[in-house]
Design a protein around this motif. Sequence first.
Motif, short mmCIF file in Angstrom:
data_model
loop_
_atom_site.label_atom_id
_atom_site.label_comp_id
_atom_site.label_asym_id
_atom_site.label_seq_id
_atom_site.Cartn_x
_atom_site.Cartn_y
_atom_site.Cartn_z
N LEU A 9 0.84 -1.29 0.11
CA LEU A 9 -0.11 -0.09 -0.12
C LEU A 9 0.90 1.44 0.03
CD1 LEU A 9 -2.03 -1.22 2.82
CD2 LEU A 9 -2.89 -1.27 0.38
N SER A 10 0.52 2.03 -0.15
CA SER A 10 1.00 4.06 -0.16
C SER A 10 -0.44 4.67 -0.60
CB SER A 10 2.06 3.81 -1.23
OG SER A 10 0.53 3.96 -2.83
N THR A 11 -1.32 4.51 0.40
CA THR A 11 -2.14 4.85 0.60
C THR A 11 -2.54 5.31 2.05
OG1 THR A 11 -3.34 2.58 0.94
CG2 THR A 11 -3.76 4.20 -1.46
N GLY A 12 -2.97 6.12 3.11
CA GLY A 12 -3.35 6.91 3.75
C GLY A 12 -5.35 6.41 4.40
N PHE A 13 -5.54 7.33 5.04
CA PHE A 13 -6.66 6.96 5.52
C PHE A 13 -8.00 6.32 4.61
CE2 PHE A 13 -6.03 8.78 10.00
CZ PHE A 13 -5.02 7.67 10.25
N ILE A 14 -7.78 7.74 3.47
CA ILE A 14 -9.17 7.52 2.71
C ILE A 14 -8.76 6.26 1.86
CG2 ILE A 14 -9.97 8.53 0.29
CD1 ILE A 14 -9.44 11.35 3.11
N GLY A 15 -7.87 6.06 1.23
CA GLY A 15 -7.71 5.26 0.23
C GLY A 15 -7.47 4.01 0.65
N THR A 16 -7.19 3.51 1.91
CA THR A 16 -6.80 2.40 2.15
C THR A 16 -7.93 2.01 2.54
OG1 THR A 16 -4.72 2.97 3.74
CG2 THR A 16 -5.58 0.78 4.77
N SER A 17 -8.82 2.17 2.82
CA SER A 17 -10.45 1.84 3.47
C SER A 17 -11.36 1.66 2.41
CB SER A 17 -11.74 3.54 4.02
OG SER A 17 -11.25 4.17 2.83
N ILE A 18 -10.51 1.68 1.23
CA ILE A 18 -11.42 1.34 -0.26
C ILE A 18 -10.67 0.60 -1.04
CG2 ILE A 18 -12.96 3.87 -0.35
CD1 ILE A 18 -11.02 4.88 -2.17
N ILE A 19 -9.47 0.57 -0.67
CA ILE A 19 -8.93 -0.39 -2.60
C ILE A 19 -9.11 -1.80 -2.10
CG2 ILE A 19 -7.08 -0.88 -0.26
CD1 ILE A 19 -4.58 -0.47 -2.46
N CYS A 20 -9.56 -1.85 -1.17
CA CYS A 20 -8.98 -3.87 -1.57
C CYS A 20 -10.65 -3.89 -2.37
CB CYS A 20 -9.69 -4.33 -0.06
SG CYS A 20 -7.58 -5.27 0.13
N GLU A 21 -11.74 -3.02 -1.93
CA GLU A 21 -13.12 -2.88 -2.53
C GLU A 21 -12.60 -2.04 -3.80
OE1 GLU A 21 -17.31 -3.03 -2.16
OE2 GLU A 21 -16.24 -3.25 -1.19
N VAL A 22 -12.34 -1.37 -3.89
CA VAL A 22 -12.18 -0.77 -5.67
C VAL A 22 -11.49 -2.00 -6.13
CG1 VAL A 22 -10.94 0.58 -7.22
CG2 VAL A 22 -12.22 1.25 -5.18
N LEU A 23 -10.46 -2.79 -5.54
CA LEU A 23 -10.01 -3.66 -6.56
C LEU A 23 -10.60 -4.93 -6.87
CD1 LEU A 23 -6.17 -4.29 -5.32
CD2 LEU A 23 -7.38 -3.27 -7.08
N SER A 24 -12.03 -4.99 -5.75
CA SER A 24 -12.49 -6.66 -5.81
C SER A 24 -13.53 -6.22 -7.23
CB SER A 24 -13.16 -6.81 -4.83
OG SER A 24 -12.84 -7.81 -4.42
N GLU A 25 -14.07 -4.53 -7.54
CA GLU A 25 -14.60 -4.13 -8.29
C GLU A 25 -14.41 -4.20 -9.38
OE1 GLU A 25 -15.75 -0.13 -6.80
OE2 GLU A 25 -16.87 -0.86 -5.20
N ILE A 26 -13.12 -4.10 -9.95
CA ILE A 26 -12.50 -3.90 -11.35
C ILE A 26 -11.56 -5.76 -11.37
CG2 ILE A 26 -12.00 -1.27 -10.90
CD1 ILE A 26 -9.61 -2.48 -10.60
N GLY A 27 -12.43 -6.31 -10.69
CA GLY A 27 -11.76 -7.81 -10.67
C GLY A 27 -10.83 -8.10 -11.07
#
Length: 296
Positions: free
Chosen positions: A96-114
């Motif tokens: 990860l290279s994310t903070g509070f905002i990006g970390t909360s959604i990174i796995c969700e977005v990855l699953s949404e895009i397959g």
Amino acid sequence: GAYISVVYYAYDAHIMSVMSDAIGKHDRADHYRKLENRVKKHFRSVYCDENGDLKKEHDSQTCYLLALTHGLLLAKNRAKAIKRLKTKIIENGHHLSTGFIGTSIICEVLSEIGETDLAYSLLTQKEMPSWLYSVTKGATTIWERWDSFTDERGFVVYGVDSSFNHYSYGAFEEWMYRHVAGIMPTDDNPGFSHPVLCPEPDMRKESDLLPGQEKIHWIKCRFDSPSGMIEADWSTENGFDYMVTTPVPSTVILPRVTSSDTFTINGTKHSYSEFPEGRKGSVVIEVAPGTYCFQE
């Protein structure tokens, strides 16, 4: 900064349009949809180049995550943004290279895009920065910072003491309920009155695992929803077993984990061809309240 403010302005307008429709104020919903479109157009004019791609100064994991999850890019630019997001994660050593905002959604977005496999690689990463790094140091709570403690520097202080019980980085847990266990609400049936049960097990091949990582072979999940307790467990240790208990009618989207053409529901044999097909070869099964064991 301003980038995040504009993103959430568009998101706020979207939420307001949905809520306005829900309470029958369709004129206000139309107002907020128009506002959302204006903000998205502004976003593209300021933060995208002449081709519609994010400018170089916004070439970060979080910027791509926010643009993708909130639909801020034109359809023709999504594929390039997805490719760049994957590259940013892989070139960073699957960190990860994310903070509070990006970390909360990174796995969700990855699953949404397959890209659920890539999400699992982030989840099982043990080197800092990662969720499991702190676990390897004995943590039983989520830290405020990825490096609140290191072997080299010990307890790290950034002007003020760092919290060792700070939930923000733990917000990604939503992805574990929604995608790993597969317990999802739907807009048409609020309050989990008719949930969708669609697990995404760890399908990584052994050759795909990073050094020091192990594949996740089973999970057990309980969710106390407004409609009652929902239970979802799965195991890939011997084929694929998915056990669910639902207090309300539900839609099960069963993935095809093995090459078998058949599976059982509570011991009764069925063919995949009996049911409507979902994405990636899954099948869609409507079930009444009860307990079910799907075995492949």
